[in-house]
Structures are given as C-alpha cells and as structure tokens.
Motif scaffolding. Structure first.
Motif, short mmCIF file in Angstrom:
data_model
loop_
_atom_site.label_atom_id
_atom_site.label_comp_id
_atom_site.label_asym_id
_atom_site.label_seq_id
_atom_site.Cartn_x
_atom_site.Cartn_y
_atom_site.Cartn_z
N LEU A 74 0.83 -1.21 0.00
CA LEU A 74 0.00 0.00 0.00
C LEU A 74 0.87 1.26 0.00
CD1 LEU A 74 -2.75 -1.16 2.52
CD2 LEU A 74 -3.14 -0.57 0.11
N ARG A 75 1.93 1.23 0.78
CA ARG A 75 2.82 2.40 0.82
C ARG A 75 3.52 2.59 -0.52
NH1 ARG A 75 4.30 -0.08 6.04
NH2 ARG A 75 3.11 0.97 7.68
N MET A 76 3.90 1.49 -1.16
CA MET A 76 4.56 1.57 -2.46
C MET A 76 3.65 2.25 -3.48
SD MET A 76 6.10 -1.60 -4.69
CE MET A 76 7.26 -1.33 -6.05
N LEU A 77 2.37 1.87 -3.49
CA LEU A 77 1.43 2.49 -4.40
C LEU A 77 1.18 3.96 -4.04
CD1 LEU A 77 -1.24 -0.35 -4.73
CD2 LEU A 77 0.57 0.21 -6.36
N ARG A 78 1.02 4.24 -2.76
CA ARG A 78 0.75 5.61 -2.32
C ARG A 78 1.89 6.54 -2.71
NH1 ARG A 78 -2.22 8.56 1.42
NH2 ARG A 78 -3.52 6.75 1.86
N GLU A 79 3.11 6.06 -2.61
CA GLU A 79 4.27 6.93 -2.88
C GLU A 79 4.35 7.36 -4.34
OE1 GLU A 79 7.51 4.62 -1.43
OE2 GLU A 79 7.07 5.07 0.69
N THR A 80 3.66 6.68 -5.25
CA THR A 80 3.67 7.11 -6.64
C THR A 80 2.80 8.35 -6.86
OG1 THR A 80 1.76 5.78 -7.35
CG2 THR A 80 3.93 4.70 -7.37
N GLY A 81 1.87 8.61 -5.95
CA GLY A 81 0.99 9.76 -6.09
C GLY A 81 0.02 9.67 -7.24
N THR A 82 -0.29 8.45 -7.68
CA THR A 82 -1.12 8.28 -8.87
C THR A 82 -2.48 7.67 -8.60
OG1 THR A 82 -0.13 6.11 -9.29
CG2 THR A 82 0.91 8.03 -10.35
N VAL A 83 -2.60 6.80 -7.62
CA VAL A 83 -3.84 6.09 -7.34
C VAL A 83 -4.20 6.27 -5.87
CG1 VAL A 83 -3.57 4.35 -9.15
CG2 VAL A 83 -2.57 3.93 -6.89
N ALA A 84 -5.49 6.14 -5.57
CA ALA A 84 -5.95 6.25 -4.19
C ALA A 84 -5.88 4.89 -3.52
CB ALA A 84 -7.37 6.79 -4.15
N VAL A 85 -5.21 4.84 -2.38
CA VAL A 85 -5.17 3.62 -1.57
C VAL A 85 -5.38 4.02 -0.11
CG1 VAL A 85 -3.60 2.39 -3.13
CG2 VAL A 85 -2.65 3.72 -1.25
N PRO A 86 -5.97 3.14 0.70
CA PRO A 86 -6.16 3.48 2.11
C PRO A 86 -4.82 3.65 2.83
CG PRO A 86 -7.51 1.60 1.47
CD PRO A 86 -6.55 1.84 0.35
N GLU A 87 -4.78 4.61 3.71
CA GLU A 87 -3.57 4.82 4.51
C GLU A 87 -3.49 3.77 5.61
OE1 GLU A 87 -1.39 8.34 7.16
OE2 GLU A 87 -3.13 8.78 5.91
N VAL A 88 -2.30 3.26 5.87
CA VAL A 88 -2.09 2.28 6.92
C VAL A 88 -2.08 2.99 8.27
CG1 VAL A 88 -0.51 0.55 7.85
CG2 VAL A 88 -0.78 0.79 5.36
N ARG A 89 -2.96 2.56 9.18
CA ARG A 89 -3.02 3.14 10.53
C ARG A 89 -2.24 2.31 11.55
NH1 ARG A 89 -4.59 8.11 8.94
NH2 ARG A 89 -6.80 8.26 8.38
N ALA A 90 -2.25 0.99 11.38
CA ALA A 90 -1.51 0.12 12.29
C ALA A 90 -1.37 -1.24 11.63
CB ALA A 90 -2.22 -0.01 13.63
N VAL A 91 -0.28 -1.92 11.94
CA VAL A 91 -0.07 -3.26 11.41
C VAL A 91 0.57 -4.12 12.49
CG1 VAL A 91 2.15 -2.59 10.34
CG2 VAL A 91 0.95 -4.63 9.55
N GLN A 92 0.01 -5.30 12.70
CA GLN A 92 0.57 -6.30 13.58
C GLN A 92 0.58 -7.63 12.84
OE1 GLN A 92 -1.75 -6.04 17.28
NE2 GLN A 92 -0.25 -4.56 18.06
N GLN A 93 1.13 -8.64 13.46
CA GLN A 93 1.29 -9.91 12.78
C GLN A 93 -0.03 -10.44 12.23
OE1 GLN A 93 3.00 -13.02 15.19
NE2 GLN A 93 2.67 -14.60 13.65
N ASP A 94 -1.12 -10.31 13.00
CA ASP A 94 -2.40 -10.89 12.60
C ASP A 94 -3.50 -9.85 12.41
OD1 ASP A 94 -2.53 -10.22 15.27
OD2 ASP A 94 -3.69 -11.99 15.86
N LEU A 95 -3.12 -8.57 12.27
CA LEU A 95 -4.11 -7.49 12.19
C LEU A 95 -3.56 -6.34 11.36
CD1 LEU A 95 -6.76 -6.03 13.23
CD2 LEU A 95 -5.34 -5.19 15.12
#
Length: 298
Positions: A74-95
């Motif tokens: 998601l961050r890779m896509l967001r960094e291109t500034g071309t498409v809309a993707v949800p921002e990551v708020r938190a990430v854990q092993q199973d969530l």
C-alpha cells in the motif's frame, strides 16, 4: 478460505477486533461491524467515538510477514501519487488497520478515471522486478523475492513466478501433466511471447475487480501485491473475472498509454493468477491454466 477461523460475524471475534483497534488508535471504539466478501481474511468496519472510521483485517496464524507485506505494498502504491489507496493506521502480525474508504457505486466516469490513474501508475519506475528484500503474497501464496532478480521481465516472470507456481500446483495435484507441459512451453518461449521490452514498473499485482473499491467520489485500490512488474498484468487481471465498465476503463488507459498488441497477450498475463488459484482452490483452475498457456502460445 475460511477454515479454522471464527466466522466474521461471531460476536467474540468482532469484539476482540474492536478492542484491539481501540488500543492501537487510542480512540474508544464501541463495536466492529463484520464485512463480507473475503476469501482469506475477516474484515470489519470499525467506527470510533471521535468520528473516525477504520477498516480492520484479521487472520489468525497468518504466514510470516503477511500483513506487513500488504502494508508495504500500500505504501509503495501511495508513494507514486497516482492512485488512491487506504492509509495504513496500524499493522501487527495478525491485524491490519486501515483508513476507511466509503463505498459507492461503479460508474463509467470512475472507470475512466481509474484507467487514466493506472496508466500514470505504470509510468512509475520500480527499482527491480519483484520485491527484493521484502515478502509479497498472492492470497496466502508467497511469491519469491530474489535479491538479484533478472533484469529482463521474461526471465524474471518464468524463473520467479510461473515455474515456482507450476511446481506448487503440480505438487498439490491440481494441474495435470499435459497442462503442466504447456505451461513449461510458455516459460521456455517467454522471450518470444512477451512483446516489447518492459522495464520494471510499479504495479498493483493483484488487480482483479474485487480489489477495486468504487468510492463515493473516486475509485480506490485495496489488497495489493505491489511490486516491480509488467503493467499488462494489472490490465489482464481486470479482465479475468470481469469488471464494471471495463471497456471505458481500458479505452481511457489506452488514450494515455497505448499498448499495441496487448489483447493477444492477455492469456499470458492471466496465467500467474490462474496458477495461484489452482494451488489454493483446485477445482477447474488447473484446466484453465492449460487453456491459458495454449492461448498464449498461439
């Protein structure tokens, strides 16, 4: 796949998810609403008392780095500034906790916008094919991430995508000998079949229609297997299971970024995902792999 998981609608699962999102965001969360449609993960709409809404995905005992890989994509896509993707708020092993994108209805205007945005995305260069140094998953199938992938797409795609998936499908007993031989022929002839040379471009990597979220104002992309790849793969996947207003989307894309001869290469670019489906789901996907291979060879 849902085997071994609490049903998404189980009150205990939803309550545990709401509590975890509250702890991670620091915002009181009274409840989590289960969402349908996922084959791998349970998904929830989580509304906080401060007015913010989140999307949460859970998977007990996921493969190593499963949600971390999605967050990185998601961050890779967001960094291109071309498409809309949800921002990551938190990430854990199973969530995985994401910004909420309010769903709407697919329209021709949104499809045309997505076509232009994908054309812009595919002009963004990637440092290499694949995801050197990090994991990447299609479903729960991990894709190889070689430290030094081949510079050319045909060699990369054969060695690090089609052949490993072919072996996995054969080992799973879902791909017959004749179909397997035809996939091997595709790998052997990929230089001839691939079309014009393509440097590594940023692609979504798993762009079937279910991973397009038609929002109220614009289209969003979700659940990526983002990597350095071939742009025609994203377009071929949109055709694999159908997509609303696909003709308008492809026409808008072609106005920005024409791809002569692309239609004849669609089966080639669908083959990887058909192999993944053969590994995960069996059924008739093995025969579809063989049919796609033979179509690509023609």
């Amino acid at each position: 796949m849902t085997g071994g998981r609490d049903p998404a609608g189980a009150p205990g699962a939803a309550g545990r998810t709401a509590a975890r999102v509250a702890a991670l965001t620091g915002e009181p969360v009274p409840a989590a609403e289960p969402l349908g449609g996922g084959d791998v993960c349970d998904a929830y709409r989580v509304a906080g008392e401060a007015g913010r809404t989140y999307a949460a995905k859970t998977l007990p005992a996921p493969p190593p780095g499963f949600f971390e890989a999605e967050a990185a994509g998601l961050r890779m896509l967001r960094e291109t500034g071309t498409v809309a993707v949800p921002e990551v708020r938190a990430v854990q092993q199973d969530l995985l906790v994401l910004e909420w994108a309010e769903p709407g209805a697919p329209t021709a205007a949104q499809a045309e916008r997505l076509g232009r945005e994908l054309a812009a995305l595919h002009t963004a260069p990637a440092p290499a094919f694949g995801t050197p140094g990090r994991r990447c998953y299609l479903g729960t199938v991990e894709l190889p991430a070689p430290d030094r992938p081949p510079a050319g797409w045909p060699a990369f795609h054969a060695e690090h995508r089609l052949l490993p998936l072919l072996r996995a499908a054969v080992d799973a007993g879902t791909l017959g000998p004749g179909d397997a031989r035809d996939v091997e022929r595709v790998c052997a002839e990929l230089d001839r079949l691939a079309g014009p040379p393509q440097p590594p471009a940023v692609i979504h990597g798993d762009l079937w229609s279910g991973n397009v979220l038609w929002g109220r104002e614009r289209p969003w992309l979700i659940d990526p297997a983002a990597q350095g790849g071939h742009p025609e793969t994203d377009l071929a996947l949109l055709e694999l299971f159908g997509c609303p207003h696909l003709d308008r989307l492809l026409a808008a894309y072609a106005e920005v970024r024409p791809l002569p001869g692309r239609a004849g290469r669609v089966p080639l670019h669908q083959l990887q995902h058909l192999l993944v489906h053969a590994v995960l789901f069996g059924g008739g996907y093995g025969a579809r792999c063989g049919a796609a291979a033979r179509a690509a060879l023609r």
